[in-house]
Design a protein around this motif. Structure first.
Motif, PDB file in Angstrom:
ATOM      1  N   PRO A 188     -14.643  -2.024  -2.126  1.00 44.40           N
ATOM      2  CA  PRO A 188     -13.589  -3.034  -2.103  1.00 44.40           C
ATOM      3  C   PRO A 188     -13.904  -4.257  -2.974  1.00 44.40           C
ATOM      4  O   PRO A 188     -12.992  -4.831  -3.574  1.00 44.40           O
ATOM      5  N   TRP A 224      -9.237  -5.410   5.341  1.00 43.66           N
ATOM      6  CA  TRP A 224      -9.039  -4.031   4.881  1.00 43.66           C
ATOM      7  C   TRP A 224      -9.799  -3.049   5.763  1.00 43.66           C
ATOM      8  O   TRP A 224      -9.319  -1.966   6.057  1.00 43.66           O
ATOM      9  N   TYR A 281      -3.245  -1.766  -1.388  1.00 41.54           N
ATOM     10  CA  TYR A 281      -3.881  -2.650  -0.408  1.00 41.54           C
ATOM     11  C   TYR A 281      -2.897  -3.532   0.341  1.00 41.54           C
ATOM     12  O   TYR A 281      -3.188  -4.704   0.619  1.00 41.54           O
ATOM     13  N   THR A 320     -10.381   0.941   3.660  1.00 42.87           N
ATOM     14  CA  THR A 320     -11.556   1.166   2.819  1.00 42.87           C
ATOM     15  C   THR A 320     -12.030   2.606   2.974  1.00 42.87           C
ATOM     16  O   THR A 320     -11.863   3.239   4.024  1.00 42.87           O
TER      17      THR A 320
END
Length: 140
Positions: A30, A18, A71, A24
């Motif tokens: 996260p 990520w 995500y 993020t």
């Protein structure tokens, strides 16, 4: 290449992915996002694995009215190879199984490449404004 549900041992690799993908933000922890997802429909948190390496993720959800995608990430070195499409196909199939009639997702303003990706999959601007209110502040 395999897409499977997230496992606890995946967390460091998922968070690193990520971060490489620019997903993020300081106001979203996260690790907390992962714990929250594992508490709600954990089977809809998919990781794409290739030869033991996590190369993609997707968090899908369904609250009875709309499905949501969060995500969605593909390792930058593996983009433009159809992996994002595979993750979306995986998510859409699982949401269809639950009777989900429509999927919503959000893309940050100015992210033209991602908007083009979703347009190629049949997603369109719903001409709505997305509003939000923080109930918990994750800053770490």
């Amino acid at each position: 290449m395999q897409i499977r549900p997230f496992e606890d041992a995946d967390e460091p690799a998922v968070v690193a992915l990520w971060q490489r993908c620019g997903l993020t933000r300081p106001w979203n922890d996260p690790a907390k996002d992962i714990r929250r997802k594992l508490a709600e429909q954990p089977d809809l948190f998919g990781v794409m694995v290739d030869e033991g390496e996590i190369v993609g993720t997707v968090m899908a959800g369904y609250e009875g009215h709309r499905g949501w995608i969060n995500y969605l990430a593909v390792d930058p070195s593996r983009q433009q190879q159809g992996l994002g499409r595979q993750l979306m196909d995986w998510s859409e199939a699982r949401l269809r199984e639950r009777g989900c009639p429509k999927i919503n997702l959000q893309v940050r303003r100015g992210n033209e490449a991602v908007l083009a990706f979703y347009a190629a999959l049949g997603y369109a601007d719903d001409n709505v404004v997305s509003l939000g209110k923080r109930l918990e502040h994750d800053q770490h």
